[in-house]
Design a protein around this motif. Sequence first.
Motif, PDB file in Angstrom:
ATOM      1  N   GLY A  87       4.682   8.628   7.465  1.00 26.68           N
ATOM      2  CA  GLY A  87       3.782   7.573   7.009  1.00 26.68           C
ATOM      3  C   GLY A  87       2.587   7.308   7.902  1.00 26.68           C
ATOM      4  O   GLY A  87       1.860   6.336   7.678  1.00 26.68           O
ATOM      5  N   LYS A  88       2.360   8.159   8.889  1.00 24.91           N
ATOM      6  CA  LYS A  88       1.223   7.948   9.790  1.00 24.91           C
ATOM      7  C   LYS A  88      -0.097   7.941   9.023  1.00 24.91           C
ATOM      8  O   LYS A  88      -0.949   7.096   9.257  1.00 24.91           O
ATOM      9  CB  LYS A  88       1.192   9.045  10.864  1.00 24.91           C
ATOM     10  N   SER A  89      -0.265   8.855   8.101  1.00 25.85           N
ATOM     11  CA  SER A  89      -1.508   8.934   7.325  1.00 25.85           C
ATOM     12  C   SER A  89      -1.698   7.719   6.443  1.00 25.85           C
ATOM     13  O   SER A  89      -2.823   7.262   6.246  1.00 25.85           O
ATOM     14  CB  SER A  89      -1.531  10.206   6.470  1.00 25.85           C
ATOM     15  N   ILE A 149       0.861  -1.178   0.000  1.00 26.32           N
ATOM     16  CA  ILE A 149       0.000   0.000   0.000  1.00 26.32           C
ATOM     17  C   ILE A 149       0.905   1.237   0.000  1.00 26.32           C
ATOM     18  O   ILE A 149       1.753   1.399   0.874  1.00 26.32           O
ATOM     19  CB  ILE A 149      -0.943   0.030   1.217  1.00 26.32           C
ATOM     20  N   VAL A 150       0.736   2.087  -0.996  1.00 28.43           N
ATOM     21  CA  VAL A 150       1.500   3.317  -1.227  1.00 28.43           C
ATOM     22  C   VAL A 150       2.997   3.020  -1.100  1.00 28.43           C
ATOM     23  O   VAL A 150       3.554   2.372  -1.958  1.00 28.43           O
ATOM     24  CB  VAL A 150       1.024   4.466  -0.310  1.00 28.43           C
ATOM     25  N   LEU A 151       3.633   3.474  -0.033  1.00 34.41           N
ATOM     26  CA  LEU A 151       5.070   3.270   0.144  1.00 34.41           C
ATOM     27  C   LEU A 151       5.405   2.063   1.017  1.00 34.41           C
ATOM     28  O   LEU A 151       6.572   1.725   1.185  1.00 34.41           O
ATOM     29  CB  LEU A 151       5.704   4.514   0.775  1.00 34.41           C
ATOM     30  N   ILE A 152       4.392   1.438   1.572  1.00 35.39           N
ATOM     31  CA  ILE A 152       4.615   0.333   2.508  1.00 35.39           C
ATOM     32  C   ILE A 152       4.739  -0.986   1.751  1.00 35.39           C
ATOM     33  O   ILE A 152       3.788  -1.422   1.100  1.00 35.39           O
ATOM     34  CB  ILE A 152       3.473   0.243   3.538  1.00 35.39           C
ATOM     35  N   LEU A 193      -3.075   5.035   8.670  1.00 36.36           N
ATOM     36  CA  LEU A 193      -4.488   5.281   8.987  1.00 36.36           C
ATOM     37  C   LEU A 193      -5.383   5.074   7.769  1.00 36.36           C
ATOM     38  O   LEU A 193      -6.482   4.516   7.888  1.00 36.36           O
ATOM     39  CB  LEU A 193      -4.678   6.679   9.558  1.00 36.36           C
ATOM     40  N   ASP A 194      -4.935   5.522   6.594  1.00 38.89           N
ATOM     41  CA  ASP A 194      -5.728   5.308   5.380  1.00 38.89           C
ATOM     42  C   ASP A 194      -5.850   3.820   5.080  1.00 38.89           C
ATOM     43  O   ASP A 194      -6.901   3.343   4.631  1.00 38.89           O
ATOM     44  CB  ASP A 194      -5.102   6.034   4.188  1.00 38.89           C
ATOM     45  N   SER A 195      -4.787   3.072   5.313  1.00 38.15           N
ATOM     46  CA  SER A 195      -4.824   1.622   5.112  1.00 38.15           C
ATOM     47  C   SER A 195      -5.817   0.981   6.077  1.00 38.15           C
ATOM     48  O   SER A 195      -6.619   0.127   5.681  1.00 38.15           O
ATOM     49  CB  SER A 195      -3.438   1.021   5.339  1.00 38.15           C
ATOM     50  N   PHE A 196      -5.756   1.380   7.327  1.00 37.88           N
ATOM     51  CA  PHE A 196      -6.675   0.860   8.337  1.00 37.88           C
ATOM     52  C   PHE A 196      -8.115   1.164   7.942  1.00 37.88           C
ATOM     53  O   PHE A 196      -8.991   0.292   8.003  1.00 37.88           O
ATOM     54  CB  PHE A 196      -6.327   1.447   9.702  1.00 37.88           C
ATOM     55  N   ALA A 197      -8.357   2.394   7.479  1.00 38.86           N
ATOM     56  CA  ALA A 197      -9.702   2.780   7.046  1.00 38.86           C
ATOM     57  C   ALA A 197     -10.170   1.915   5.874  1.00 38.86           C
ATOM     58  O   ALA A 197     -11.348   1.560   5.785  1.00 38.86           O
ATOM     59  CB  ALA A 197      -9.727   4.260   6.673  1.00 38.86           C
ATOM     60  N   LEU A 198      -9.256   1.555   4.980  1.00 40.42           N
ATOM     61  CA  LEU A 198      -9.597   0.680   3.860  1.00 40.42           C
ATOM     62  C   LEU A 198     -10.108  -0.666   4.383  1.00 40.42           C
ATOM     63  O   LEU A 198     -11.111  -1.190   3.900  1.00 40.42           O
ATOM     64  CB  LEU A 198      -8.376   0.481   2.959  1.00 40.42           C
ATOM     65  N   ALA A 199      -9.440  -1.208   5.385  1.00 35.49           N
ATOM     66  CA  ALA A 199      -9.862  -2.484   5.976  1.00 35.49           C
ATOM     67  C   ALA A 199     -11.220  -2.367   6.656  1.00 35.49           C
ATOM     68  O   ALA A 199     -11.931  -3.356   6.797  1.00 35.49           O
ATOM     69  CB  ALA A 199      -8.823  -2.985   6.981  1.00 35.49           C
ATOM     70  N   LEU A 200     -11.590  -1.151   7.051  1.00 30.20           N
ATOM     71  CA  LEU A 200     -12.869  -0.919   7.720  1.00 30.20           C
ATOM     72  C   LEU A 200     -13.990  -0.578   6.740  1.00 30.20           C
ATOM     73  O   LEU A 200     -15.117  -0.316   7.152  1.00 30.20           O
ATOM     74  CB  LEU A 200     -12.732   0.209   8.745  1.00 30.20           C
ATOM     75  N   GLY A 201     -13.663  -0.556   5.436  1.00 32.88           N
ATOM     76  CA  GLY A 201     -14.698  -0.318   4.436  1.00 32.88           C
ATOM     77  C   GLY A 201     -14.643   1.024   3.748  1.00 32.88           C
ATOM     78  O   GLY A 201     -15.556   1.363   2.990  1.00 32.88           O
ATOM     79  N   ALA A 202     -13.592   1.809   3.965  1.00 35.67           N
ATOM     80  CA  ALA A 202     -13.477   3.101   3.290  1.00 35.67           C
ATOM     81  C   ALA A 202     -13.326   2.887   1.788  1.00 35.67           C
ATOM     82  O   ALA A 202     -12.965   1.802   1.327  1.00 35.67           O
ATOM     83  CB  ALA A 202     -12.281   3.888   3.827  1.00 35.67           C
ATOM     84  N   ARG A 203     -13.590   3.923   1.053  1.00 41.88           N
ATOM     85  CA  ARG A 203     -13.506   3.862  -0.408  1.00 41.88           C
ATOM     86  C   ARG A 203     -12.090   3.505  -0.850  1.00 41.88           C
ATOM     87  O   ARG A 203     -11.121   4.089  -0.400  1.00 41.88           O
ATOM     88  CB  ARG A 203     -13.926   5.204  -0.982  1.00 41.88           C
ATOM     89  N   GLY A 204     -11.988   2.557  -1.752  1.00 42.59           N
ATOM     90  CA  GLY A 204     -10.696   2.160  -2.294  1.00 42.59           C
ATOM     91  C   GLY A 204     -10.299   3.028  -3.467  1.00 42.59           C
ATOM     92  O   GLY A 204     -11.102   3.784  -4.014  1.00 42.59           O
ATOM     93  N   ASP A 205      -9.043   2.923  -3.859  1.00 44.47           N
ATOM     94  CA  ASP A 205      -8.519   3.698  -4.976  1.00 44.47           C
ATOM     95  C   ASP A 205      -7.284   2.985  -5.514  1.00 44.47           C
ATOM     96  O   ASP A 205      -6.425   2.563  -4.735  1.00 44.47           O
ATOM     97  CB  ASP A 205      -8.162   5.106  -4.488  1.00 44.47           C
TER      98      ASP A 205
END
Length: 147
Positions: A34-36, A10-13, A39-51
């Motif tokens: 890389g904190k964001s 995911i991104v740089l990870i 958090l964005d990755s975690f939100a993805l696992a919780l159902g946030a919009r993917g990209d």
Amino acid sequence: MLAHLSISDIVLIDRLDVDFSGRLSVLTGETGAGKSIVLDSFALALGARGDAGLVRDGAEQGQVAAAFDLPAKHPAREFLRANDLAVEADDNLILRRVQLADGRTRAFINDRPVSVQILRELGSRLVEIHGQHDERALIDPAAHRAL
């Protein structure tokens, strides 16, 4: 409670695995650390919009898995039962999201495929994420009535 977070491509990870204790956990670091992304990755696992832009360059897909240790009477258990996704009392609940480089995503609860909507509804019963500017709603007159 969040017990483990696993992020890959995911991104740089490239790969990140974080175990959380039963105590307060804090993400800290300088700007650009890389904190964001975490958090964005975690939100993805919780159902946030993917990209598709979330997939690390050169990878075919990125993946995030979040394992939760739920108390026996946690409200999410009723949601799981109602959706035929119940887990045993001593089993972890694992939410997993795969983001494909072509923009499509796949969602799983304990390795059972589910819709992103189900993942999002369950995620909202498990986690509340607050950012550093959440208080801005307090000074927005349009939000006053809802507050």
